[in-house]
Design an enzyme around this catalytic site. Structure first.
Site, mmCIF file in Angstrom:
data_model
loop_
_atom_site.group_PDB
_atom_site.id
_atom_site.type_symbol
_atom_site.label_atom_id
_atom_site.label_comp_id
_atom_site.label_asym_id
_atom_site.label_seq_id
_atom_site.Cartn_x
_atom_site.Cartn_y
_atom_site.Cartn_z
ATOM 1 N N HIS A 165 0.879 -0.923 0.045
ATOM 2 C CA HIS A 165 -0.119 -0.295 -0.323
ATOM 3 C C HIS A 165 0.635 1.332 -0.088
ATOM 4 O O HIS A 165 1.265 2.136 0.727
ATOM 5 C CB HIS A 165 -1.119 -0.244 1.401
ATOM 6 C CG HIS A 165 -2.138 -1.293 1.085
ATOM 7 N ND1 HIS A 165 -3.147 -0.679 0.701
ATOM 8 C CD2 HIS A 165 -2.015 -2.069 1.368
ATOM 9 C CE1 HIS A 165 -3.878 -1.819 0.605
ATOM 10 N NE2 HIS A 165 -2.838 -3.177 1.339
ATOM 11 N N ASP A 190 -1.087 -5.382 5.610
ATOM 12 C CA ASP A 190 -1.973 -6.111 5.240
ATOM 13 C C ASP A 190 -1.477 -5.901 3.509
ATOM 14 O O ASP A 190 -0.472 -5.404 2.960
ATOM 15 C CB ASP A 190 -3.048 -5.731 5.495
ATOM 16 C CG ASP A 190 -3.087 -4.620 4.403
ATOM 17 O OD1 ASP A 190 -2.444 -3.252 4.256
ATOM 18 O OD2 ASP A 190 -5.152 -4.022 4.154
ATOM 19 N N GLU A 191 -2.379 -7.583 2.646
ATOM 20 C CA GLU A 191 -2.430 -7.109 1.181
ATOM 21 C C GLU A 191 -0.539 -7.084 0.753
ATOM 22 O O GLU A 191 -0.819 -6.256 -0.164
ATOM 23 C CB GLU A 191 -3.202 -6.510 0.913
ATOM 24 C CG GLU A 191 -4.553 -6.854 1.196
ATOM 25 C CD GLU A 191 -5.740 -5.683 0.760
ATOM 26 O OE1 GLU A 191 -6.537 -6.458 0.313
ATOM 27 O OE2 GLU A 191 -5.854 -4.626 0.822
ATOM 28 N N CYS A 192 0.198 -7.556 0.886
ATOM 29 C CA CYS A 192 1.518 -7.286 0.089
ATOM 30 C C CYS A 192 1.558 -8.517 -0.523
ATOM 31 O O CYS A 192 2.556 -9.231 -0.440
ATOM 32 C CB CYS A 192 2.830 -7.176 1.093
ATOM 33 S SG CYS A 192 2.260 -5.952 3.148
#
EC number: 3.2.1.52
Length: 514
Positions: free
Chosen positions: A239, A320-322
């Site tokens: 992100h 998150d969401e790497c």
């Protein structure tokens, strides 16, 4: 936001909290007969709480009663050494000739006034409140809301308004999601291009924006005055596309997949381009350059500056969401980043994926955002924070994510975690989510609002209410009790709805009830 309106409560005997406009449900409610009628409200007691209560009453009636120090108040707000209420608890008693709220701490006293404001009604003869004894304290110490100001930016006044909405329901933490692929929203002196170049634009066609350090301090102080702790989030190492707009050498080339391209085409949105502003909604494509030492100079400077202007105990670092980051690189980064947070004197918080890393700093708190029935390795990852001494914040996306659509036809919101109507938001319990984790290891509950489709405070209200009231009850109220039911909650929400509408929130109840 002050939750009261001009309607008089019925004079029928009250035998429980079921018919009262009380959300969250207090721990113990003992109704007496009739109502107390006071021509005016004159508040005395703890100076800070009195000042806030007078401000609330001023908004309601244009006056807060006598200001003279010698005036005898018929609303008494008193701190006490009585330990029976517990931290943040209070006792509210209206059974005699006045209103008395007592508490061990100023937070409890403040929450007692929030309950009183829900009960108060104005009549032609003055102020009416049911005769009642309430003894109350929260179930969980951490009761949070999250506002994503990165996808769409919110001004200081809008954030303050969001705080007002939350504290009226006894939430006590505001998680500010300050950075994401679409924008960087906080001034960092050591890296000035973050706001010069990476704050313009958003997840659409808006101008973006950022908080100066003075702006941020003002938000923190406003929240603290209302017993709310600000939890800043700098989302790392993914992100981070916006970081690359300001400092391209810190961020890898975007990780572009066929799925990302297909989703961008479906939504008629762009795919990310390294070093250029990204207005799409795709996730997982960005990563800091984890092998570069300059990256950690950047991370340390940012965390140090954010920590220095944040008096609260927490600093959230995302995680998150790497999706484009290898597990080995993710482990290296999260280990170093959590220890860097510790060096600032703050407790790190990370999304539950960081629980896959064995060497994160001891005491790191995990924020669980998986489904209410954990999938894959999510439960194992969440449990590691508990064994590491940090505990958990519960934010199951298919229950607490306020950006999920409340029904399939709702014009705002997303549905990747499912449709979340009000009853779905209400019918779950934090202690049941991660098997084997004791309730004592759960810090509390947080309800996040991600803002891909949210461009204004009005948009936020439309998605948040009435579901925010359900999460307030989950975080504060006892798990069980005669009135801790969906039917009682809906009855109490129906009673509270006119006050919400009077405050400017056009709340819609299920099946148009109320």
């Amino acid at each position: 936001m002050v939750l009261t309106d001009a309607k008089t409560l019925p004079e029928d005997p009250i035998d429980s909290a079921h018919s009262l406009p009380l959300i969250p449900l207090p721990a113990h409610v003992r109704p007496a007969e009739g109502h107390l009628l006071l021509p005016s409200l004159e508040v005395e007691g703890d100076p800070a709480t009195v000042a806030l209560m007078r401000e609330d009453l001023r908004r309601l009636a244009g006056t807060a009663g006598p200001e003279a120090a010698h005036a005898a108040g018929n609303v008494v707000l008193a701190l006490t050494d009585d330990a029976s209420t517990g931290p943040e608890g209070y006792i509210l008693d209206t059974r005699d000739d006045g209103i008395r709220i007592t508490a061990r701490d100023s937070a409890g006293l403040y929450y007692g006034t929030r309950t009183l404001l829900q009960l108060l009604r104005r009549t032609d003869e003055g102020w009416s409140v049911p005769r009642i004894l309430i003894e109350d304290a929260p179930r969980f110490a951490y009761r949070g809301v999250m506002l994503d100001v990165a996808r769409h930016f919110f001004s200081v006044s809008e954030v303050k308004a969001y705080i007002d909405r939350a504290v009226a329901l006894k939430f006590n933490h505001l998680h500010l999601h300050l950075t994401d692929d679409q924008g960087w929203r906080i001034q960092i002196d050591a890296w000035p291009l973050l706001t010069e170049r990476a704050s313009a634009g958003d997840a659409g066609e808006g101008p973006g924006g950022f908080f100066t350090k003075d702006d941020y301090r003002h938000i923190v102080e406003y929240a603290a005055d209302r017993h709310m702790t600000v939890v800043p989030e700098i989302d790392l190492p993914g992100h981070t596309h916006a970081v690359g707009v300001a400092y391209p050498d810190l961020v890898e080339e975007p990780w572009i997949t066929d799925q990302l391209v297909a989703e961008a085409e479906r939504l008629a949105q762009p795919v990310p381009v390294h070093g250029e502003h990204f207005s799409g909604w795709a996730v997982g494509h960005s990563s800091l350059r984890i092998g570069e030492e300059r990256t950690y100079d950047f991370v340390k400077d940012v965390l140090d500056e954010v920590a220095a202007m944040t008096p609260g105990p927490y600093l959230h670092i995302g995680g998150d969401e790497c999706l484009g980051t290898s597990p080995a690189d993710f482990a290296v980064f999260m280990t170093r980043a959590t220890h860097l947070v510790g060096e600032t004197g703050k407790t790190p918080i990370a999304w539950h994926e960081a629980g896959a890393v064995h060497d994160i700093a001891e005491g790191t708190v995990g924020q669980y955002w998986g489904s209410v029935v954990p999938q894959g390795s999510h439960a194992e990852e969440a449990t590691r924070f508990v064994t590491g001494g940090g505990g958990l914040i519960l934010s199951p996306s298919d229950r607490t994510y306020l950006d999920m659509k409340p029904d399939a036809e709702f014009p705002l919101g997303l549905d990747w975690a499912g449709i979340v109507p009000l009853r779905t938001a209400y019918d779950w319990d934090p202690a049941d989510v991660v098997a084997g984790v004791a309730e004592s290891a759960i810090l509390g509950v947080e309800a996040p609002l991600w803002t891909e489709t949210v461009e204004s405070l009005e948009d936020a209200d439309a998605l948040v209410f009435p579901r925010l009231t359900a999460h307030a009850e989950t975080a504060w109220s006892p798990r069980e009790g005669a009135d801790r039911t969906w039917e009682s909650y809906l009855s109490r929400l129906t009673a509270l709805a006119p006050a919400l509408r009077t405050s400017g929130i056009d709340v819609t109840l299920p099946a148009d009830e109320g």
